[in-house]
Design an enzyme around this catalytic site. Structure first.
Site, short mmCIF file in Angstrom:
data_model
loop_
_atom_site.label_atom_id
_atom_site.label_comp_id
_atom_site.label_asym_id
_atom_site.label_seq_id
_atom_site.Cartn_x
_atom_site.Cartn_y
_atom_site.Cartn_z
N SER A 143 0.86 -1.18 0.00
CA SER A 143 0.00 0.00 0.00
C SER A 143 0.90 1.23 0.00
O SER A 143 1.97 1.22 0.63
CB SER A 143 -0.87 0.03 1.25
OG SER A 143 -1.51 1.29 1.37
N TYR A 156 -1.73 -0.67 10.12
CA TYR A 156 -1.87 -1.15 8.73
C TYR A 156 -0.61 -0.80 7.92
O TYR A 156 -0.03 -1.66 7.26
CB TYR A 156 -3.11 -0.49 8.13
CG TYR A 156 -3.32 -0.76 6.65
CD1 TYR A 156 -3.81 -1.99 6.21
CD2 TYR A 156 -3.05 0.22 5.69
CE1 TYR A 156 -4.01 -2.23 4.86
CE2 TYR A 156 -3.24 -0.01 4.35
CZ TYR A 156 -3.73 -1.24 3.94
OH TYR A 156 -3.92 -1.47 2.59
N1 LIG Z 1 -8.85 -0.62 -1.95
C1 LIG Z 1 -7.90 0.24 -1.65
O1 LIG Z 1 -8.10 1.46 -1.71
C2 LIG Z 1 -6.52 -0.27 -1.26
C3 LIG Z 1 -5.46 0.66 -1.19
C4 LIG Z 1 -4.19 0.21 -0.86
C5 LIG Z 1 -3.97 -1.14 -0.64
N2 LIG Z 1 -5.02 -2.02 -0.71
C6 LIG Z 1 -4.71 -3.44 -0.49
O2 LIG Z 1 -5.17 -4.19 -1.59
C7 LIG Z 1 -5.57 -5.50 -1.18
C8 LIG Z 1 -6.98 -5.79 -1.66
O3 LIG Z 1 -7.84 -4.81 -1.09
P1 LIG Z 1 -9.34 -4.61 -1.60
O4 LIG Z 1 -9.67 -3.18 -1.41
O5 LIG Z 1 -9.51 -5.25 -2.93
O6 LIG Z 1 -10.12 -5.45 -0.48
P2 LIG Z 1 -11.65 -5.97 -0.48
O7 LIG Z 1 -12.14 -5.76 0.91
O8 LIG Z 1 -12.41 -5.36 -1.58
O9 LIG Z 1 -11.48 -7.52 -0.76
C9 LIG Z 1 -10.69 -8.28 0.10
C10 LIG Z 1 -10.94 -9.76 -0.13
O10 LIG Z 1 -10.07 -10.47 0.76
C11 LIG Z 1 -10.83 -11.43 1.49
N3 LIG Z 1 -10.21 -11.64 2.80
C12 LIG Z 1 -10.21 -10.78 3.85
N4 LIG Z 1 -9.60 -11.34 4.90
C13 LIG Z 1 -9.18 -12.57 4.50
C14 LIG Z 1 -8.49 -13.63 5.13
N5 LIG Z 1 -8.13 -13.55 6.42
N6 LIG Z 1 -8.22 -14.75 4.43
C15 LIG Z 1 -8.63 -14.85 3.12
N7 LIG Z 1 -9.29 -13.89 2.48
C16 LIG Z 1 -9.58 -12.75 3.16
C17 LIG Z 1 -12.23 -10.84 1.59
O11 LIG Z 1 -13.20 -11.85 1.83
C18 LIG Z 1 -12.37 -10.18 0.21
O12 LIG Z 1 -12.87 -11.08 -0.75
C19 LIG Z 1 -5.41 -5.52 0.34
O13 LIG Z 1 -4.17 -6.10 0.68
C20 LIG Z 1 -5.42 -4.05 0.71
O14 LIG Z 1 -4.72 -3.81 1.91
C21 LIG Z 1 -6.27 -1.62 -1.00
#
Ligand SMILES: NC(=O)c1ccc[n+]([C@@H]2O[C@H](COP(=O)([O-])OP(=O)(O)OC[C@H]3O[C@@H](n4cnc5c(N)ncnc54)[C@H](O)[C@@H]3O)[C@@H](O)[C@H]2O)c1
Length: 264
Positions: A143, A156
């Site tokens: 991130s 985080y």
């Molecule tokens: N969306 C953003 O703005 C953003 C920004 C920076 C980084 N990220 C990172 O990108 C990645 C994806 O984020 P996103 O926004 O697509 O998330 P999201 O919440 O849309 O989807 C996350 C998925 O991971 C699954 N999940 C959660 N905990 C889990 C576990 N313990 N074991 C297995 N599966 C699990 C959930 O069921 C879901 O399907 C993450 O690592 C997040 O930290 C996201």
């Protein structure tokens, strides 16, 4: 551009929703066979069905990335079904947004366990296999918060920074086995979760939604390209990095996909 991913096998964690789903779809579109690993069975099954209905090959295995025995089961299932594993994408993530001063210790645990231990667990579970085959590609989702810091995202950010440091060190350790290890850092990305949250706020609390929109407008000024990311923006980078043909000399790197939000 041919990425030569046909018949490669990739595990994507958290692939039931959001960026993970887009990454799984992107790999499948390039002909890779995908293992969708997610804690949410309904979402995982739906995402897998969507890939299969579009002509791709995918299978779902339910797992919590923070639980070592469940992670091992995913790897065993992947090997049983597809015989080898070429690509691992550590994408599943957890976050609790609150000031460090106010946050209770219990909220530290879920973030450390899912983000850092989840990445360590899956990497450990595939590594011997990749070493024995002298090939493999591991991509972890970090991130921009880890690169520049964000208030209310202290724990985080720390877990994500740990992933970036782990990525660099592991890349140095396993390069001699032909294994590449990289990290991709998104900034704010308009995944389904955010779009749904905005929709329900707009319906249920128009005043709050208006204030939120103002806040988003301000945030957007920090994005030189004038827009937040889409899940596919991140997926495109991950799919490229997964290609030994096109990204075969890239390892130990952290690449932001962020519309210019953070430039380090
Ligand atoms: N969306 C953003 O703005 C953003 C920004 C920076 C980084 N990220 C990172 O990108 C990645 C994806 O984020 P996103 O926004 O697509 O998330 P999201 O919440 O849309 O989807 C996350 C998925 O991971 C699954 N999940 C959660 N905990 C889990 C576990 N313990 N074991 C297995 N599966 C699990 C959930 O069921 C879901 O399907 C993450 O690592 C997040 O930290 C996201």
């Amino acid at each position: 551009m041919d990425l030569a991913l046909k018949d490669k096998v990739g595990i994507v964690t958290g692939a039931g929703w959001g960026m993970g789903k887009a990454i799984a779809e992107g790999l499948a579109e390039e002909g890779a066979r995908v293992v969708v690993a997610d804690i949410d069975e309904a979402r995982g099954i739906a995402a897998t069905k969507q890939i299969v209905d579009s002509g791709g090959e995918a299978t779902f295995v339910r797992a919590d990335v923070s639980r070592w025995s469940e992670v091992q089961q995913v790897v065993s299932a992947a090997l049983e079904r597809f015989e080898h594993i070429d690509i691992l994408v550590n994408n599943a993530g957890a976050w609790v947004m609150e000031s460090f001063a106010k946050m209770q210790r219990e909220s530290w645990d879920i973030q450390i366990n899912v983000n850092y231990y989840g990445t360590l667990n899956f990497t450990k579970a595939v590594l011997d296999h990749m070493i024995s085959r002298k090939t493999g590609c591991i991509i972890s989702i970090g991130s921009d918060a880890a690169r520049i810091g964000e208030p209310t995202q202290t724990i985080y950010s720390g877990t994500k920074a740990a992933i970036l440091a782990f990525t660099r060190s592991l890349a140095k350790e396993v390069g001699r086995y032909g294994i590449r290890v990289n990290a991709v850092c998104p900034s704010l990305t308009r995944v389904e979760r955010r779009v749904e949250m905005e929709e329900s706020m707009r319906r249920e609390d128009p005043a709050k939604f208006e204030a939120y929109q103002e806040q988003m407008k301000k945030a957007l000024r920090l994005y030189p390209l004038g827009k937040f990311g889409a899940p596919q923006d991140v997926a495109n980078m991950v799919v490229f990095l997964a290609s030994d043909l096109r990204a075969g000399h890239i390892t130990g790197q952290t690449i932001s996909v962020n519309g210019g939000y953070c430039m380090v």
